[in-house]
Design an enzyme around this catalytic site. Structure first.
Site, short mmCIF file in Angstrom:
data_model
loop_
_atom_site.label_atom_id
_atom_site.label_comp_id
_atom_site.label_asym_id
_atom_site.label_seq_id
_atom_site.Cartn_x
_atom_site.Cartn_y
_atom_site.Cartn_z
N SER A 156 0.80 -1.23 0.00
CA SER A 156 0.00 0.00 0.00
C SER A 156 0.83 1.28 0.00
O SER A 156 0.28 2.36 -0.12
CB SER A 156 -0.94 0.01 1.21
OG SER A 156 -0.25 -0.22 2.41
N ASP A 199 -2.86 8.38 8.12
CA ASP A 199 -3.72 7.51 8.90
C ASP A 199 -2.89 6.67 9.86
O ASP A 199 -1.81 7.10 10.27
CB ASP A 199 -4.59 6.64 7.98
CG ASP A 199 -3.79 5.67 7.12
OD1 ASP A 199 -2.56 5.57 7.31
OD2 ASP A 199 -4.39 4.99 6.27
N HIS A 213 0.09 5.02 7.03
CA HIS A 213 0.58 5.54 5.76
C HIS A 213 1.01 7.00 5.86
O HIS A 213 0.27 7.82 6.40
CB HIS A 213 -0.50 5.40 4.69
CG HIS A 213 -0.95 3.99 4.49
ND1 HIS A 213 -2.05 3.47 5.13
CD2 HIS A 213 -0.43 2.98 3.75
CE1 HIS A 213 -2.21 2.20 4.79
NE2 HIS A 213 -1.24 1.87 3.96
#
Length: 312
Positions: A36, A287, A290
């Site tokens: 991610s 968040d 990330h």
């Protein structure tokens, strides 16, 4: 069929890391694989909870539309999502496995040949930067959750296996024509807001154990990359190690120098940040895990230069 076409299209969109990289025409494209840190929305098409295609993700992206990127805007690069080279990771998160990614890479090559011809397609793939981001989910999720109660591997055994899985994944890409690899180390996983909250004394400290495992993996990965250069099974390939750990740790430790006021908590999407912050540019992390767009931009300039120098 529509989903498959859209996945291949999204997975292998040609995207340049920065304006500086575009100006150097020695690299026709950048193709990214992994987790991610580099996802631009591929998980939107998968049956998984690991998605970022809803508000407040994409808050500062073009047209303020959430695209599936795990952040307030652009991520470190484009393509692929929430994955790992540990076979268990893709099953736990229900995301693309390394084999799935290689399969879609083959699909991209077929489409590219149809557009530019076999000879030019081969040249494009061989001269493109193959950005590989693996290990973050493997260590931060799979090892922490699954291995603790199932496989009972020590951290050092696991990091060694992880480097081996990474090598196999890269060899699969090499066997399909890739030659220039920028291999990203993992970020300081013990300093993620999630790690601090759970293991670090409610944001006071980084999780020492998670950072130790991260550093051990990065050290082995960097050493492995050196040994792969010139090896008979990687003849003609070039490698560069992308130091995500120290680059981001510098931003965390010297956050005020770079214009950040919050280096421990995330801007949104956590129990401690249910209401999104008003200015994500003040946060190192968007968040629970990330980095924010500004954090990526802060570390990207030097890393892009390292990639260009190492792979030119």
């Amino acid at each position: 069929m529509f989903r498959k076409k859209m996945l291949v299209l999204a997975l292998f969109s040609i995207y340049f890391l920065s304006i500086e990289a575009v100006r150097n025409e020695s690299f026709p494209a950048l193709l990214a694989f992994g987790d991610s840190m580099v996802d631009t929305g591929n998980n939107n098409y998968l049956l998984t909870l690991m998605k970022g295609n809803y508000w407040p993700y994409g808050w500062n992206f073009d047209s303020k539309i959430p695209t599936g990127r795990f952040g307030n805007g652009r991520v470190f690069s484009d393509v692929v999502g929430g994955a790992g080279v540990d076979p268990v990771t893709s099953k736990l998160l229900r995301v693309l496995s390394p084999a799935d990614q290689v399969k879609d890479f083959k699909g991209y090559k077929r489409k590219l040949k149809g557009v530019v011809g076999r000879s030019k397609a081969k040249k494009i793939v061989a001269n493109s930067v193959i950005l590989v981001s693996e290990g973050n989910n493997d260590i931060g999720i799979t090892y922490a959750i699954h291995d603790a109660g199932m496989r009972l591997m020590t951290p050092k055994v696991y990091t060694s296996k992880l480097v081996g899985w990474n090598k196999k994944f890269i060899k699969d890409l090499y066997d399909h024509g890739a030659r220039k690899f920028a291999v990203m180390g993992v970020i300081p996983l013990g300093c993620l807001p999630m790690s601090r909250l759970i293991f670090g004394g409610f944001f006071v400290w980084c999780n020492f154990l998670a950072n130790t495992i991260s550093e051990d993996y990065n050290k082995k990965l960097k050493s492995g990359i050196k040994s792969w250069r010139g090896a008979s099974d990687f003849r003609g390939a070039r490698f560069v190690y992308v130091d995500m750990y120290n680059s981001l740790m510098d931003v965390i430790n010297n956050h005020r120098k770079y214009g950040f006021t919050h280096e421990k908590n995330g801007c949104c999407c956590m129990l401690t940040a249910i209401v999104p912050c008003s200015n994500p540019d003040k946060y190192v992390f968007y968040d629970f895990a990330h980095p924010s767009e500004k954090a990526y931009k802060t570390i990207a300039k030097k890393l892009v230069e390292d990639i260009k120098t190492g792979l030119a």
